[in-house]
Write an enzyme that holds these catalytic residues in place. Structure first.
Site, PDB file in Angstrom:
ATOM      1  N   TYR A   1       1.009  -1.325  -0.094  1.00 13.29           N
ATOM      2  CA  TYR A   1       0.072   0.025  -0.011  1.00 13.29           C
ATOM      3  C   TYR A   1       0.747   1.213  -0.051  1.00 13.29           C
ATOM      4  O   TYR A   1       0.653   2.211  -0.775  1.00 13.29           O
ATOM      5  CB  TYR A   1      -1.024  -0.095   1.231  1.00 13.29           C
ATOM      6  CG  TYR A   1      -1.909   1.308   1.360  1.00 13.29           C
ATOM      7  CD1 TYR A   1      -2.876   1.384   0.539  1.00 13.29           C
ATOM      8  CD2 TYR A   1      -1.719   2.027   2.256  1.00 13.29           C
ATOM      9  CE1 TYR A   1      -3.688   2.259   0.516  1.00 13.29           C
ATOM     10  CE2 TYR A   1      -2.347   3.317   2.427  1.00 13.29           C
ATOM     11  CZ  TYR A   1      -3.560   3.319   1.576  1.00 13.29           C
ATOM     12  OH  TYR A   1      -4.456   4.485   1.780  1.00 13.29           O
TER      13      TYR A   1
ATOM     14  N   LYS B   1       1.201   4.217  -2.940  1.00 12.38           N
ATOM     15  CA  LYS B   1       1.146   5.597  -2.636  1.00 12.38           C
ATOM     16  C   LYS B   1       2.071   6.302  -2.825  1.00 12.38           C
ATOM     17  O   LYS B   1       1.978   7.458  -3.291  1.00 12.38           O
ATOM     18  CB  LYS B   1       0.324   5.532  -1.247  1.00 12.38           C
ATOM     19  CG  LYS B   1      -0.899   5.164  -0.886  1.00 12.38           C
ATOM     20  CD  LYS B   1      -2.105   5.532  -2.024  1.00 12.38           C
ATOM     21  CE  LYS B   1      -3.348   4.976  -1.816  1.00 12.38           C
ATOM     22  NZ  LYS B   1      -4.356   5.705  -2.617  1.00 12.38           N
TER      23      LYS B   1
ATOM     24  N   SER C   1     -12.374   2.578   6.595  1.00 13.83           N
ATOM     25  CA  SER C   1     -12.932   2.385   5.435  1.00 13.83           C
ATOM     26  C   SER C   1     -13.674   0.978   5.208  1.00 13.83           C
ATOM     27  O   SER C   1     -13.359   0.205   6.305  1.00 13.83           O
ATOM     28  CB  SER C   1     -12.020   2.427   4.035  1.00 13.83           C
ATOM     29  OG  SER C   1     -10.877   1.489   4.385  1.00 13.83           O
TER      30      SER C   1
END
Length: 153
Positions: A102, A106, A137
């Site tokens: 991740y 990013k 989320s």
């Protein structure tokens, strides 16, 4: 006033993004503001995350947004106006344990959109990168051995 149009897009499926961009441009003629907000993340130690999953995360968080941006960009350049926004993550600036894929995706997005910002200045196209801190989320609890279920969307 334009009637809204729902267009489904799996941002990690790079092969369909060009067609979706064409559909949007054919429907509306232009895009004034493109907000790249889709994201995927997974939590786990580097050695426990498969290369296949690393690639899926990179497709969703890096290749998807840049592919869509590149598909819309020529229209913005020809009109010499537009705004492109990437909703990224603080993890695009700093890495934390158990989020390597991740954070890497990013970081890559930050680099790309920083360069794009400098290149688009001459065309009066604004490029913004938003790096919020942690966001709650949607998450599905994984079944044992089911890595896809451990993805946060």
């Amino acid at each position: 006033t334009y009637a809204p149009k729902l267009i489904l897009l799996d941002i990690s499926d790079i092969s369909c993004i060009q067609d979706v961009a064409k559909e949007i441009l054919n429907c509306y003629g232009c895009v004034d503001i493109l907000i790249n907000n889709a994201s995927m993340k997974v939590k786990g130690a580097v050695q426990s995350i498969s290369l296949e999953l690393d690639k899926k995360i990179m497709d969703a968080n890096y290749f998807g947004p840049i592919t869509l941006t590149k598909a819309i960009l020529p229209n913005m350049i020809s009109r010499r106006t537009g705004q492109i926004v990437i909703i990224n993550s603080i993890q695009g600036k700093i890495g934390i344990p158990f989020r390597a894929a991740y954070a890497a995706s990013k970081h890559a997005a930050v680099g790309f959109f920083d360069c794009l910002r400098a290149e688009m200045e001459e065309f009066d196209i604004s490029v913004s990168t938003v790096n919020p801190t942690f966001i709650c989320s949607y998450h599905r609890q994984p079944a044992p051995g089911n890595w896809e279920a451990s993805i946060w969307k």
